[in-house]
Scaffold this active site. Structure first.
Site, mmCIF file in Angstrom:
data_model
loop_
_atom_site.group_PDB
_atom_site.id
_atom_site.type_symbol
_atom_site.label_atom_id
_atom_site.label_comp_id
_atom_site.label_asym_id
_atom_site.label_seq_id
_atom_site.Cartn_x
_atom_site.Cartn_y
_atom_site.Cartn_z
ATOM 1 N N LYS A 158 -40.623 -5.073 37.600
ATOM 2 C CA LYS A 158 -41.375 -4.517 38.728
ATOM 3 C C LYS A 158 -42.846 -4.262 38.400
ATOM 4 C CE LYS A 158 -37.295 -4.572 40.339
ATOM 5 N NZ LYS A 158 -36.702 -5.052 41.548
HETATM 6 C C1 PLP Z 1 -35.337 -4.432 41.959
HETATM 7 C C2 PLP Z 1 -35.047 -4.129 43.347
HETATM 8 C C3 PLP Z 1 -34.096 -3.157 43.686
HETATM 9 C C4 PLP Z 1 -33.279 -2.410 42.676
HETATM 10 O O1 PLP Z 1 -34.026 -1.786 41.656
HETATM 11 P P1 PLP Z 1 -33.325 -1.565 40.226
HETATM 12 O O2 PLP Z 1 -34.254 -0.598 39.523
HETATM 13 O O3 PLP Z 1 -33.253 -2.895 39.555
HETATM 14 O O4 PLP Z 1 -31.984 -0.967 40.473
HETATM 15 C C5 PLP Z 1 -33.892 -2.882 45.029
HETATM 16 N N1 PLP Z 1 -34.566 -3.531 45.988
HETATM 17 C C6 PLP Z 1 -35.497 -4.472 45.689
HETATM 18 C C7 PLP Z 1 -36.233 -5.145 46.798
HETATM 19 C C8 PLP Z 1 -35.750 -4.812 44.364
HETATM 20 O O5 PLP Z 1 -36.648 -5.764 44.086
#
Ligand code: PLP
Length: 199
Positions: A158
């Site tokens: 992210k």
């Molecule tokens: C990565 C992501 C998630 C989940 O986040 P995690 O920290 O991996 O559990 C949820 N929604 C979107 C759009 C994502 O890109």
């Protein structure tokens, strides 16, 4: 500090993130998915409720709905933005629809004026999945400040990374308290304070 989970640094991160994003409250979680679960619980979503969600996202945007015994109703995407087609939201609403999970995919904000207009018309709660959109803005305002609450992720893929991690944000006191209870087995006290295990 000896606090490996929820010590002073975690609290400072919550406070600073909320201030940076323009939210009253933030709760640090172990993942973005956990923050989404928190959002559904905080919005009172339960068995048999219909929750609208975009048909193209990371899987947990939809699976978090199933995990609370609610039913995801998919809304198709707009091919210019790859985000939810806001013109198709209204047609997906049923008498059982309680909320909508709006995903700001690839850092591109959804048109929140259009989403909020439909939500107000049909009294739907709005959960923003901002897991890929820290700092993204719609009309100059940061995502995660439009709906009832939002989820961010700090997973390694992210925009901002804490190894694994997530953040729940809201501006509403009652929503915040409902979410806070979910953080640690029903307890609202930090592990660094003396606990009496009321869970
Ligand atoms: C990565 C992501 C998630 C989940 O986040 P995690 O920290 O991996 O559990 C949820 N929604 C979107 C759009 C994502 O890109």
């Amino acid at each position: 500090s000896g606090m490996h989970t929820y010590g002073a640094n975690a609290r400072a991160f919550e406070t600073e993130f909320a201030a940076w994003n323009g939210n009253k409250h933030a709760i640090f979680t172990n993942s973005g998915t956990a923050a989404l679960h928190m959002a559904l619980v905080a919005c009172g979503i339960g068995a048999g409720d219909h929750v609208l969600v975009t048909s193209y996202s990371w899987s947990s945007s939809a699976t978090c709905i199933i995990h609370h015994n609610a039913i995801p109703i998919f809304v198709d995407i707009d091919f210019d933005t790859i985000n939810i087609d806001t013109a198709k939201i209204e047609a997906a609403i049923t008498p059982r629809t309680k909320a909508i999970v709006v995903v700001h995919l690839h850092g591109l904000a959804v048109n929140m004026d259009q989403v909020m207009a439909v939500a107000r018309r049909h009294k739907l709660l709005v959960i923003e999945d901002a897991c890929q959109a820290h700092g993204a803005r719609f009309n100059g305002r940061k995502v995660g400040t439009f709906g009832d609450c939002a989820a961010f992720s700090f997973n390694q893929n992210k925009c901002l990374c804490s190894g694994e991690g997530g953040m729940f944000t809201t501006n509403d006191e009652a929503t915040y308290m409902a979410a806070r209870q979910l953080w640690s087995f029903g307890e609202t006290r930090s592990p660094s304070e003396s606990r009496d295990y009321h869970a």
